[in-house]
Scaffold this motif. Structure first.
Motif, PDB file in Angstrom:
ATOM      1  N   PHE A  50      32.622  45.145  62.802  1.00  0.00           N
ATOM      2  CA  PHE A  50      31.963  46.309  63.211  1.00  0.00           C
ATOM      3  C   PHE A  50      30.929  46.584  61.855  1.00  0.00           C
ATOM      4  O   PHE A  50      29.741  46.802  62.300  1.00  0.00           O
ATOM      5  CB  PHE A  50      33.007  47.196  63.152  1.00  0.00           C
ATOM      6  CG  PHE A  50      33.865  47.407  64.320  1.00  0.00           C
ATOM      7  CD1 PHE A  50      33.262  47.011  65.474  1.00  0.00           C
ATOM      8  CD2 PHE A  50      35.052  47.890  64.413  1.00  0.00           C
ATOM      9  CE1 PHE A  50      33.911  47.055  66.934  1.00  0.00           C
ATOM     10  CE2 PHE A  50      35.931  47.742  65.601  1.00  0.00           C
ATOM     11  CZ  PHE A  50      35.212  47.505  66.619  1.00  0.00           C
ATOM     12  N   VAL A  79      26.834  47.264  62.707  1.00  0.00           N
ATOM     13  CA  VAL A  79      26.033  48.384  62.466  1.00  0.00           C
ATOM     14  C   VAL A  79      25.092  48.049  61.350  1.00  0.00           C
ATOM     15  O   VAL A  79      24.070  48.920  61.481  1.00  0.00           O
ATOM     16  CB  VAL A  79      27.181  49.565  61.986  1.00  0.00           C
ATOM     17  CG1 VAL A  79      27.520  49.255  60.202  1.00  0.00           C
ATOM     18  CG2 VAL A  79      26.516  50.919  61.924  1.00  0.00           C
ATOM     19  N   SER A  98      37.093  51.168  64.225  1.00  0.00           N
ATOM     20  CA  SER A  98      36.007  51.709  64.571  1.00  0.00           C
ATOM     21  C   SER A  98      35.949  53.150  64.032  1.00  0.00           C
ATOM     22  O   SER A  98      34.580  53.552  63.944  1.00  0.00           O
ATOM     23  CB  SER A  98      35.559  51.558  66.081  1.00  0.00           C
ATOM     24  OG  SER A  98      36.776  51.653  66.842  1.00  0.00           O
ATOM     25  N   ILE A 137      33.349  53.386  61.090  1.00  0.00           N
ATOM     26  CA  ILE A 137      31.936  53.443  60.893  1.00  0.00           C
ATOM     27  C   ILE A 137      31.448  55.037  60.792  1.00  0.00           C
ATOM     28  O   ILE A 137      30.568  55.200  60.021  1.00  0.00           O
ATOM     29  CB  ILE A 137      31.506  52.819  62.218  1.00  0.00           C
ATOM     30  CG1 ILE A 137      31.713  51.340  62.349  1.00  0.00           C
ATOM     31  CG2 ILE A 137      29.945  52.838  62.244  1.00  0.00           C
ATOM     32  CD1 ILE A 137      31.564  50.518  61.100  1.00  0.00           C
ATOM     33  N   THR A 191      26.198  58.098  64.875  1.00  0.00           N
ATOM     34  CA  THR A 191      27.669  57.713  65.028  1.00  0.00           C
ATOM     35  C   THR A 191      28.209  57.943  66.328  1.00  0.00           C
ATOM     36  O   THR A 191      29.504  57.715  66.494  1.00  0.00           O
ATOM     37  CB  THR A 191      28.728  57.803  63.985  1.00  0.00           C
ATOM     38  OG1 THR A 191      28.475  59.423  63.787  1.00  0.00           O
ATOM     39  CG2 THR A 191      28.034  57.198  62.691  1.00  0.00           C
ATOM     40  N   TRP A 205      29.680  55.325  68.552  1.00  0.00           N
ATOM     41  CA  TRP A 205      30.595  54.533  67.892  1.00  0.00           C
ATOM     42  C   TRP A 205      31.946  55.494  68.099  1.00  0.00           C
ATOM     43  O   TRP A 205      33.312  55.098  68.319  1.00  0.00           O
ATOM     44  CB  TRP A 205      30.484  54.472  66.198  1.00  0.00           C
ATOM     45  CG  TRP A 205      29.497  53.402  66.035  1.00  0.00           C
ATOM     46  CD1 TRP A 205      28.418  53.218  65.553  1.00  0.00           C
ATOM     47  CD2 TRP A 205      30.189  51.952  66.091  1.00  0.00           C
ATOM     48  NE1 TRP A 205      27.847  52.104  65.490  1.00  0.00           N
ATOM     49  CE2 TRP A 205      28.890  51.148  65.647  1.00  0.00           C
ATOM     50  CE3 TRP A 205      31.264  51.444  66.189  1.00  0.00           C
ATOM     51  CZ2 TRP A 205      29.008  49.854  65.381  1.00  0.00           C
ATOM     52  CZ3 TRP A 205      31.317  50.123  66.177  1.00  0.00           C
ATOM     53  CH2 TRP A 205      30.166  49.071  65.637  1.00  0.00           C
ATOM     54  N   THR A 206      31.847  56.721  67.748  1.00  0.00           N
ATOM     55  CA  THR A 206      32.982  57.788  67.932  1.00  0.00           C
ATOM     56  C   THR A 206      33.813  57.722  69.158  1.00  0.00           C
ATOM     57  O   THR A 206      34.956  57.439  69.105  1.00  0.00           O
ATOM     58  CB  THR A 206      32.697  59.116  67.563  1.00  0.00           C
ATOM     59  OG1 THR A 206      31.754  58.965  66.526  1.00  0.00           O
ATOM     60  CG2 THR A 206      33.954  59.772  67.217  1.00  0.00           C
ATOM     61  N   TRP A 237      33.512  55.020  71.354  1.00  0.00           N
ATOM     62  CA  TRP A 237      34.217  53.869  71.650  1.00  0.00           C
ATOM     63  C   TRP A 237      35.498  53.870  70.770  1.00  0.00           C
ATOM     64  O   TRP A 237      36.449  53.284  71.266  1.00  0.00           O
ATOM     65  CB  TRP A 237      33.121  52.616  71.166  1.00  0.00           C
ATOM     66  CG  TRP A 237      32.187  52.525  72.341  1.00  0.00           C
ATOM     67  CD1 TRP A 237      30.832  52.590  72.099  1.00  0.00           C
ATOM     68  CD2 TRP A 237      32.266  51.826  73.414  1.00  0.00           C
ATOM     69  NE1 TRP A 237      30.235  52.201  73.254  1.00  0.00           N
ATOM     70  CE2 TRP A 237      31.182  51.854  74.147  1.00  0.00           C
ATOM     71  CE3 TRP A 237      33.367  51.386  74.165  1.00  0.00           C
ATOM     72  CZ2 TRP A 237      30.693  51.333  75.457  1.00  0.00           C
ATOM     73  CZ3 TRP A 237      33.258  50.659  75.422  1.00  0.00           C
ATOM     74  CH2 TRP A 237      31.974  50.669  75.920  1.00  0.00           C
ATOM     75  N   ASP A 272      23.302  52.738  69.004  1.00  0.00           N
ATOM     76  CA  ASP A 272      23.904  51.605  69.942  1.00  0.00           C
ATOM     77  C   ASP A 272      22.671  50.601  70.203  1.00  0.00           C
ATOM     78  O   ASP A 272      21.614  50.679  69.634  1.00  0.00           O
ATOM     79  CB  ASP A 272      24.147  52.384  71.142  1.00  0.00           C
ATOM     80  CG  ASP A 272      23.506  53.484  71.475  1.00  0.00           C
ATOM     81  OD1 ASP A 272      23.870  54.532  71.654  1.00  0.00           O
ATOM     82  OD2 ASP A 272      22.177  53.292  71.512  1.00  0.00           O
TER      83      ASP A 272
END
Lengths: 191, 687, 207
Positions: B106, B110, B201, B204, B226, B229-230, B232, B687
């Motif tokens: 991860f 990123v 994750s 991140i 983010t 990310w959050t 996911w 992303d």
């Protein structure tokens, strides 16, 4: 940094709140630290003080006619404290050796054998004791108080306390022979 | 040889991760982008290296190298190869390698993105992710090494260590102990990785939040970067929890999926704060409010991830799920302590800069309702946290061990969950900025009346249980409100756009994926709630010993014992005992079930496999508890009837669908909507 | 000191043993007399207890004979009755496992114990209390409501209420902003029907 010019004057967190936050955090960490320390520590070790305790005894398994036994009353004798349970397979393995050892030391009167029945049912315990012809004092560990006192990790475990009430030796797991038990008790008797 | 290589690579990776931390800090100090770039490249190196090391571990696992203690503990000759691979995360040491591997994956992902606009965040994101990677690698190297081997000294003693002790020769056990059979179930094979994915994750967004605090760029940029990310992370965590529940339902043999076990709660707590965070970030994005709160929530989520991992792995909590006694406790504790303290200190330091940009206008505005939602999530967190922590406190102060079990949690969280459902019903119809009782009432009353009618109908036809009625009322209310909302907006679009209804609906969802994905998730939660309510309120069970031909009956079903057979499967190392029972409902034959008990020779453990007949209405769940081998004519069965539980799994599929809609990368940024005065719009996202 | 007035494994052939049955009966009697000395039982109750004990003795002997003759079948307390209580108790050796589905030998013994106690006419509360005394409070699904344990029940509601209060105050403070705040930009939003507003925004986005 906000570009907004209308923001009210900058205020931090009041000191009092900050102190409360830190105290709470430190408190939480302290609890976890102590608990971690507890879980990392093994059983009580020789040299650690053993708090006095009393153990109620099963009828038919009394100590000198009394249905309760107190550790501090046993000064001057070697005390052999064995944690066991009827559902415990390794306990069955060592039971005959324990009985032999008891028969060996019983006449001398210098060694007290004490069976502590750890989370067990009385009927099952009685069947077990009958099966292995155990006759030395035995009692249930009510509320697992003794188990917590000795911080036992499982059964069987055996603790040897000398004439002065000091823990001398800890046996984790079953004994395999009478000689093994004797080799621990004999030096203690010579003192 | 392979063991040494694997270990050596990990040690090198550890050093590289530490270098990356140091270089990033130094580079930021010196304002040297070259040094930061070097840190970034070092970080990018860690993933291939850990992969290589993990590769050697997997090689050792599948080639029966039992002289390696980890291989000995989690595999055996009789295990199929795919299980030997998944045994990678079946034990403490291996799963820590797995953690580090995911973490560095991860972190690499990123750091690979374009950083032009957010240069100042880069060093600090590298610092946080590399520290975390280095920490987990450190645990593996110093405390829980999967590569240690068995050695036999001259006096016959077997020891484990990485390198040969003096006068000792390598010891090769004939066979391994084998993976715990409970962990051989497909559910358990994917449950831990999903949870770990979710946990890792969340690092991140935390890293970005920290970067924002450290650099002082505390506007909502870190949140936008983010957001995906959050989502996911939340997806994986949610799925991990549900799959864990499914696993429990299928193999633990207690007819349920969730037991409020401390370890389950440990995984549930970050989910609570994560969910609260997903909601409250929207307020910050749209209204510029709650900057403090979002910071606190993401820190809390990360802290709870660490805390949960710590509790289960350090031996502080013992539970069915917990790893055995381990040496990683103290190091883990130090790391957690340092993380908590730095994070809180940073928030306090930056507090004055995190002021809100606008003011709240109405108690019924959407942001106010979101705040209420946060309050409820936090309340559930408080209950859960206290339930987990209190036994520790009690043991410390009174020396008394106590259990805080399901009745406590159910009583305390039930009303809170109901409150959340109510909010799910009204929040979609409240507006950002302002709403009044009147506007809300006008939008809601029809759905509320319809839901009430459903509840009344259920009262007369199905159940008099007040809990269930309240629950079904709320479920119906949320479902109706949400569906009507879809219908209304699609109709409106249909009229203005001359599209057909379905095209309008699809376009609508496509236009604002996050909102409509969110609504679909709400719908899925309600489907799950049907299942949960069904099993919690209406589950019935019976147990009895019956001979062949006899029956047990339970709520209209009759379970007739037909036969019982027991046989060994030597290549697999399992003994199966399988009973066959016929299921009748009111005299009609429905089918056969075959509950089993599998005994695994290598690990000497039993596994109880229920026979389940699953319909939308209810599950018949039959367990083989015991049998008399000598006479072979009597067996003890436990039978559960779990009404509606299937909706829990159906809801999960809808949930997956909803979150994919919300989280799938898209070209167009969707947050410009209603974003009142906020500057030029920046289509940046991570992303 | 209350002693467990247990019975030996009457229901299990392999465990059955006349000696232990005699022991047990003696114990039951002894136990009853013990409690009398502590004045817990009135005379009437004592008589009732006697009657009960005799009935029980006869029942036990019959049961024993029956068990010896035929293989075990459901004795008076059904599995369901046992499980109903076992479900509310936790295994004292395995963590966080309710007794009713715990598969270990020890748990089987505890379920047998519950069955015996039920057949002796113990109530649910008595059985739970017995377990708590014998094996510690951890066997109960919830901490007993005494002393420090009250904290577990009180603290969460207190914190939640405090949180609610804080939130309410914050909302109050926010909803009554000082007139200085520039709410002009968003005031027009508020004036409109929000549903229409949102729809319009939706449409605007479509370009």
């Amino acid at each position: 940094m906000t570009e907004n010019t209308n923001t009210p004057p900058r205020r931090g967190i009041p000191l009092r709140t900050q102190i409360v936050i830190w105290i709470l955090l430190i408190g939480l960490l302290a609890i976890i630290a102590i608990e971690l320390n507890r879980s990392q520590r093994g059983t009580v070790q020789p040299g650690e003080a053993i708090r006095d305790f009393t153990l109620p005894l099963y009828s038919g398994y009394e100590y000198e006619g009394q249905n309760e036994i107190r550790l501090s009353d046993l000064r001057g004798k070697v005390v052999f404290i064995n944690f066991w349970a009827s559902w415990c397979k390794p306990c069955e393995q060592e039971a005959p050796e324990l009985v032999k050892a008891w028969e060996y030391y019983k006449p001398g009167g210098q060694v007290v054998f004490l069976g502590v029945d750890y989370v067990d049912t009385e009927p099952a315990a009685r069947i077990y004791m009958k099966k292995f012809k155990i006759t030395y004092p035995n009692g249930p560990d009510l509320g697992t108080r003794l188990a917590q006192l000795f911080r036992i990790k499982g059964v069987p475990e055996t603790y040897f306390i000398d004439q002065n009430g000091a823990l001398q030796y800890v046996q984790i797991g079953p004994f395999t022979s009478l000689q093994q038990i004797q080799s621990i008790i004999e030096p203690m008797l010579k003192k | 040889m392979f063991a040494e290589i694997g270990y050596g690579i990990l040690a090198i990776t550890f050093v590289i991760a530490l270098y990356s931390v140091g270089a990033a800090i130094y580079g930021d100090r010196k304002k040297s982008s070259a040094i930061v770039e070097s840190a970034r490249r070092a970080m990018l190196l860690t993933w291939p290296l850990i992969s290589l090391s993990a590769g050697t571990l997997i090689y050792l696992l599948i080639t029966n190298h039992f002289e390696v203690s980890f291989v000995y503990e989690v595999t055996s000759r009789s295990m199929p190869t795919y299980l030997k691979v998944t045994a990678w995360w079946g034990g403490q040491a291996g799963s820590l390698v797995f953690w580090s591997w995911l973490m560095s994956a991860f972190a690499s992902l990123v750091t690979l993105r374009k950083w032009d606009r957010d240069r100042e965040f880069l060093p600090w994101v590298i610092v946080i992710t590399s520290i975390t990677t280095a920490f987990f690698l450190g645990l593996v190297i110093f405390y829980a090494n999967p590569f240690t081997r068995f050695w036999q000294s001259l006096d016959g003693k077997i020891v484990t260590s990485m390198f040969a002790p003096l006068n000792a020769i390598a010891f090769f056990p004939q066979d391994g102990r084998g993976l715990n059979p409970l962990l051989r179930h497909p559910g358990m094979i994917i449950h831990p990785p999903l949870l770990y994915l979710g946990f890792v994750s969340f690092v991140i967004p935390y890293a970005f939040a920290m970067a924002a605090l450290i650099t002082g760029r505390t506007d909502d940029r870190w949140i936008r970067l983010t957001r995906r990310w959050t989502l996911w992370a939340w997806l994986f965590l949610s799925l991990g929890l549900v799959v864990g529940g499914r696993w429990a339902y299928d193999v633990l043999g207690w007819g349920g999926y969730w037991g409020w076990d401390p370890v389950e709660i440990a995984a549930f707590m970050p989910w609570l704060t994560g969910t609260a965070f997903l909601h409250s970030v929207m307020i910050q994005e749209k209204r510029g409010l709650l900057k403090h709160w979002n910071m606190i929530l993401i820190i809390l989520t990360y802290a709870l991830v660490l805390f949960g991992t710590f509790l289960t792995r350090s031996g502080v909590l013992s539970s069915v799920h917990a790893f055995a006694q381990s040496a990683i406790g103290p190091a883990f504790f130090v790391f957690i302590g340092a993380t908590f303290i730095t994070s809180i200190a940073l928030v306090i330091y930056r507090w004055p800069e995190l002021r809100s940009e606008t003011e709240m206008k109405s108690m019924l505005s959407r942001e106010a309702l979101f705040l209420l939602n946060n309050l409820l999530f936090m309340s559930i967190l408080v209950v859960s946290f206290w339930g987990v922590i209190f036994p520790l406190i009690s043991e410390l102060t009174t020396g008394q061990k106590i259990t805080v079990g399901p009745p406590f949690y159910e009583r305390a969280t039930g009303p809170l969950f109901a409150g959340l459902m109510f909010l799910m019903g009204i929040a979609p119809l409240s507006a950002w900025g302002n709403s009044t009782i009147f506007t809300l009432g006008r939008a809601l009353w029809k759905s509320a009346v319809a839901a009430l009618l459903i509840a009344v109908f259920l009262f007369f036809t199905a159940t008099k249980n007040i809990l269930a009625l309240v629950g079904f009322f709320l479920i119906a209310f949320v479902l109706l409100v949400t569906l009507v909302e879809f219908w209304r907006t699609a109709r409106a679009r249909q009229k203005t756009q001359n599209e057909n209804f379905f095209a309008a609906l699809l376009n609508l969802i496509g236009r604002n994926r996050r909102r409509h994905g969110g609504y679909i998730i709400h719908l899925s939660m309600m489907l799950m709630a049907i299942g949960i309510l069904g099993i919690e309120v209406f589950q019935v069970q019976t147990q009895g010993t019956i001979a062949v031909g006899q029956s047990l009956s339970l709520s209209g079903y009759s379970i007739q014992f037909k036969s019982l057979a027991s046989w060994d499967d030597t290549p697999k190392g399992v003994n199966y005992t399988r009973a066959v029972v016929d299921i009748y409902k009111d005299g009609t034959f429905l089918g056969q079930l075959a509950p089993r008990k599998d005994y695994y020779f290598d690990s000497q453990q039993n596994m109880t496999i229920p026979g389940v007949r699953s319909t939308l209405k209810d599950d018949v769940y039959v367990l083989l508890v015991d049998w008399q081998p000598a006479s072979a004519n009597g067996a003890t069965f436990k039978v559960f009837v779990n009404p509606l539980v299937n909706w829990l799994w159906i809801g999960t599929i809808v949930f997956l669908f909803g979150i994919l809609i919300a989280a799938w990368p898209e070209r167009e940024a969707d947050y410009a909507l209603a974003h009142s005065k906020n500057k030029a719009y920046e289509p940046s996202s991570a992303d | 000191m209350r002693r467990p007035a247990g019975l030996s494994g009457v229901y299990f052939e392999d465990r059955f043993n006349y000696d232990s049955l005699r022991d047990v009966l003696r114990q039951v009697m002894a136990g009853a007399e013990n409690t009398t000395e502590h004045g817990m039982w009135s005379h009437e109750m004592k008589n009732q207890l006697r009657v009960m004990l005799y009935t029980l003795t006869i029942a036990l002997i019959l049961a024993a004979l029956w068990v010896v003759k035929a293989s075990a079948q459901n004795p008076t307390p059904t599995d369901d009755e046992v499980n109903r209580i076992a479900h509310q108790l936790y295994c004292p050796v395995c963590e966080n496992t309710p007794l009713d589905f715990c598969p270990t030998e020890a748990c089987r013994q505890w379920r047998d114990l519950i069955r015996q106690q039920l057949s002796q006419g113990w109530t649910e509360d008595q059985i739970k209390q017995y377990f708590a005394e014998q094996y510690g409070a951890r066997v109960l699904a919830e901490p007993p409501r005494t002393g420090l344990n009250w904290l577990v029940y009180i603290l969460p509601p207190v914190i939640i209420l405090a949180g609610a209060f804080l939130l309410f105050r914050m909302l109050r403070a926010w909803t009554k902003p000082p007139a200085a705040s520039s709410a002009a930009g968003s005031a027009k939003e508020a004036a409109q029907d929000d549903y229409v507003a949102r729809l319009e925004e939706e449409l605007k986005k479509r370009k």
